[in-house]
Design a protein around this motif. Structure first.
Motif, PDB file in Angstrom:
ATOM      1  N   ILE A 175      62.389  79.296   6.554  1.00  0.00           N
ATOM      2  CA  ILE A 175      63.812  78.967   6.658  1.00  0.00           C
ATOM      3  C   ILE A 175      64.059  77.889   7.712  1.00  0.00           C
ATOM      4  O   ILE A 175      65.076  77.187   7.658  1.00  0.00           O
ATOM      5  N   CYS A 176      63.139  77.738   8.662  1.00  0.00           N
ATOM      6  CA  CYS A 176      63.272  76.655   9.630  1.00  0.00           C
ATOM      7  C   CYS A 176      63.139  75.304   8.924  1.00  0.00           C
ATOM      8  O   CYS A 176      63.892  74.362   9.206  1.00  0.00           O
ATOM      9  N   TYR A 177      62.190  75.236   7.991  1.00  0.00           N
ATOM     10  CA  TYR A 177      62.034  73.985   7.248  1.00  0.00           C
ATOM     11  C   TYR A 177      63.158  73.808   6.226  1.00  0.00           C
ATOM     12  O   TYR A 177      63.516  72.665   5.877  1.00  0.00           O
ATOM     13  N   GLU A 178      63.721  74.911   5.749  1.00  0.00           N
ATOM     14  CA  GLU A 178      64.923  74.805   4.913  1.00  0.00           C
ATOM     15  C   GLU A 178      66.053  74.173   5.713  1.00  0.00           C
ATOM     16  O   GLU A 178      66.768  73.296   5.216  1.00  0.00           O
ATOM     17  N   LEU A 179      66.226  74.609   6.965  1.00  0.00           N
ATOM     18  CA  LEU A 179      67.254  74.028   7.830  1.00  0.00           C
ATOM     19  C   LEU A 179      67.007  72.543   8.048  1.00  0.00           C
ATOM     20  O   LEU A 179      67.942  71.733   8.000  1.00  0.00           O
ATOM     21  N   VAL A 180      65.751  72.171   8.282  1.00  0.00           N
ATOM     22  CA  VAL A 180      65.404  70.755   8.470  1.00  0.00           C
ATOM     23  C   VAL A 180      65.838  69.945   7.247  1.00  0.00           C
ATOM     24  O   VAL A 180      66.438  68.870   7.374  1.00  0.00           O
ATOM     25  N   GLY A 181      65.544  70.463   6.046  1.00  0.00           N
ATOM     26  CA  GLY A 181      65.924  69.755   4.823  1.00  0.00           C
ATOM     27  C   GLY A 181      67.424  69.637   4.661  1.00  0.00           C
ATOM     28  O   GLY A 181      67.932  68.588   4.244  1.00  0.00           O
ATOM     29  N   ARG A 182      68.146  70.691   4.995  1.00  0.00           N
ATOM     30  CA  ARG A 182      69.604  70.657   4.873  1.00  0.00           C
ATOM     31  C   ARG A 182      70.225  69.654   5.835  1.00  0.00           C
ATOM     32  O   ARG A 182      71.150  68.914   5.484  1.00  0.00           O
ATOM     33  N   MET A 183      69.721  69.630   7.062  1.00  0.00           N
ATOM     34  CA  MET A 183      70.264  68.693   8.039  1.00  0.00           C
ATOM     35  C   MET A 183      69.929  67.251   7.672  1.00  0.00           C
ATOM     36  O   MET A 183      70.749  66.344   7.827  1.00  0.00           O
ATOM     37  N   ARG A 184      68.732  67.038   7.160  1.00  0.00           N
ATOM     38  CA  ARG A 184      68.356  65.681   6.759  1.00  0.00           C
ATOM     39  C   ARG A 184      69.230  65.187   5.613  1.00  0.00           C
ATOM     40  O   ARG A 184      69.607  64.008   5.562  1.00  0.00           O
ATOM     41  N   LEU A 185      69.588  66.077   4.722  1.00  0.00           N
ATOM     42  CA  LEU A 185      70.409  65.707   3.577  1.00  0.00           C
ATOM     43  C   LEU A 185      71.838  65.371   3.982  1.00  0.00           C
ATOM     44  O   LEU A 185      72.448  64.454   3.434  1.00  0.00           O
ATOM     45  N   ARG A 186      72.369  66.095   4.975  1.00  0.00           N
ATOM     46  CA  ARG A 186      73.797  65.980   5.291  1.00  0.00           C
ATOM     47  C   ARG A 186      74.092  65.199   6.568  1.00  0.00           C
ATOM     48  O   ARG A 186      75.240  64.944   6.879  1.00  0.00           O
ATOM     49  N   TRP A 187      73.058  64.830   7.300  1.00  0.00           N
ATOM     50  CA  TRP A 187      73.260  64.176   8.596  1.00  0.00           C
ATOM     51  C   TRP A 187      73.960  62.830   8.435  1.00  0.00           C
ATOM     52  O   TRP A 187      73.574  62.004   7.616  1.00  0.00           O
ATOM     53  N   GLN A 188      74.994  62.606   9.268  1.00  0.00           N
ATOM     54  CA  GLN A 188      75.698  61.329   9.281  1.00  0.00           C
ATOM     55  C   GLN A 188      76.000  60.945  10.718  1.00  0.00           C
ATOM     56  O   GLN A 188      76.398  61.793  11.529  1.00  0.00           O
ATOM     57  N   GLY A 189      75.839  59.671  11.036  1.00  0.00           N
ATOM     58  CA  GLY A 189      76.187  59.185  12.364  1.00  0.00           C
ATOM     59  C   GLY A 189      75.268  59.693  13.450  1.00  0.00           C
ATOM     60  O   GLY A 189      74.153  60.164  13.208  1.00  0.00           O
ATOM     61  N   PHE A 190      75.764  59.638  14.687  1.00  0.00           N
ATOM     62  CA  PHE A 190      74.943  59.999  15.835  1.00  0.00           C
ATOM     63  C   PHE A 190      74.811  61.509  16.007  1.00  0.00           C
ATOM     64  O   PHE A 190      73.746  62.017  16.361  1.00  0.00           O
ATOM     65  N   ASP A 191      75.902  62.237  15.757  1.00  0.00           N
ATOM     66  CA  ASP A 191      75.898  63.677  16.032  1.00  0.00           C
ATOM     67  C   ASP A 191      75.777  64.544  14.791  1.00  0.00           C
ATOM     68  O   ASP A 191      75.923  65.765  14.859  1.00  0.00           O
ATOM     69  N   GLY A 192      75.513  63.936  13.639  1.00  0.00           N
ATOM     70  CA  GLY A 192      75.339  64.712  12.411  1.00  0.00           C
ATOM     71  C   GLY A 192      76.548  64.715  11.508  1.00  0.00           C
ATOM     72  O   GLY A 192      76.417  64.784  10.290  1.00  0.00           O
ATOM     73  N   GLY A 193      77.750  64.679  12.087  1.00  0.00           N
ATOM     74  CA  GLY A 193      78.957  64.660  11.266  1.00  0.00           C
ATOM     75  C   GLY A 193      79.460  66.064  10.952  1.00  0.00           C
ATOM     76  O   GLY A 193      78.783  67.073  11.142  1.00  0.00           O
ATOM     77  N   ALA A 194      80.689  66.114  10.441  1.00  0.00           N
ATOM     78  CA  ALA A 194      81.373  67.390  10.185  1.00  0.00           C
ATOM     79  C   ALA A 194      80.656  68.222   9.129  1.00  0.00           C
ATOM     80  O   ALA A 194      80.566  69.454   9.245  1.00  0.00           O
ATOM     81  N   GLU A 195      80.145  67.584   8.085  1.00  0.00           N
ATOM     82  CA  GLU A 195      79.488  68.326   7.010  1.00  0.00           C
ATOM     83  C   GLU A 195      78.220  69.010   7.515  1.00  0.00           C
ATOM     84  O   GLU A 195      77.958  70.180   7.196  1.00  0.00           O
ATOM     85  N   ALA A 196      77.432  68.308   8.308  1.00  0.00           N
ATOM     86  CA  ALA A 196      76.209  68.894   8.849  1.00  0.00           C
ATOM     87  C   ALA A 196      76.537  70.037   9.806  1.00  0.00           C
ATOM     88  O   ALA A 196      75.857  71.071   9.812  1.00  0.00           O
ATOM     89  N   ARG A 197      77.578  69.877  10.621  1.00  0.00           N
ATOM     90  CA  ARG A 197      77.952  70.941  11.562  1.00  0.00           C
ATOM     91  C   ARG A 197      78.422  72.184  10.816  1.00  0.00           C
ATOM     92  O   ARG A 197      78.085  73.313  11.193  1.00  0.00           O
TER      93      ARG A 197
END
Length: 213
Positions: free
Chosen positions: A169-191
């Motif tokens: 599930i740690c690598y699942e989290l990595v994949g989810r964040m990589r897919l949704r990350w925007q800008g410097f802090d990740g963005g609202a969707e990633a948060r």
């Protein structure tokens, strides 16, 4: 113009038309896998996760079956609500974001620290003193099974969450964040996705020595 489109145009349809979801299969015997909910094995030689059906997972998780190369990822979730990790301890870990996971890598024979980033799982150099700090701060570090479980930490709103979770599930989290990350802090969707993920972890986790209500 009526009738069928020219052959070259028809040939493009296979690239533009929606594709049916690809059926996941066991990477060892090619049997169809349930979606979701199939097992994972850690291939300790190649340092990768392998999707597996239940029979293959049970067969290859035995030390005498694969020379110990494959290890089944367990399904337990634990939380430490009385840990001693604070802001100062987090700073000693030198993790540039608010989430990281730690596990013992048998092939390297040392603990490894990784965190999600737009580039995927990124390794953070873990000083021996920082690992000793983790060992002293939470009883969960002594319960970790090498390669297949991780200590998952999150610094948020002035406090640190501490969980023992399956490594997959740690690598699942990595994949989810990589897919949704925007800008410097990740963005609202990633948060928002991060909040959902940790909500799921909290729901499943129990405190060692304490029975669920």
């Amino acid at each position: 113009m009526t009738g069928r489109p020219p052959a070259p145009v028809r040939g493009l349809f296979r690239f533009t038309a929606p594709r049916a979801p690809r059926e996941e299969r066991c990477e060892l015997c090619s049997a169809a896998l349930p979606d979701p909910g199939h097992r994972h094995l850690v291939d300790t030689e190649n340092r990768v996760l392998t999707c597996a059906c239940d029979p293959c997972a049970q067969l290859l998780d035995r030390p005498d079956a694969s020379g110990g190369r494959f290890r089944a990822v367990p399904g337990r979730y634990l939380s430490d609500t009385d840990h001693g990790l604070d802001e100062a301890a987090w700073e000693r870990l030198r993790v540039p974001v608010g989430v990281a996971f730690f596990f013992h890598n048998s092939a390297l024979d040392r603990p490894v620290a990784l965190y999600p980033s737009p580039a995927g799982a990124t390794e953070s150099e873990l000083e021996p003193e920082a690992w000793q700090c983790l060992l002293a701060a939470s009883e969960l570090t002594g319960l970790l099974r090498p390669d297949v479980e991780a200590l998952l930490l999150r610094r948020h709103e002035g406090r640190v969450e501490c969980h023992l979770v399956p490594i997959d599930i740690c690598y699942e989290l990595v994949g989810r964040m990589r897919l949704r990350w925007q800008g410097f802090d990740g963005g609202a969707e990633a948060r928002a996705d991060l909040e959902e993920f940790f909500g799921h972890v909290r729901e499943r986790a129990r405190v060692p020595g304490r029975n669920r209500p």
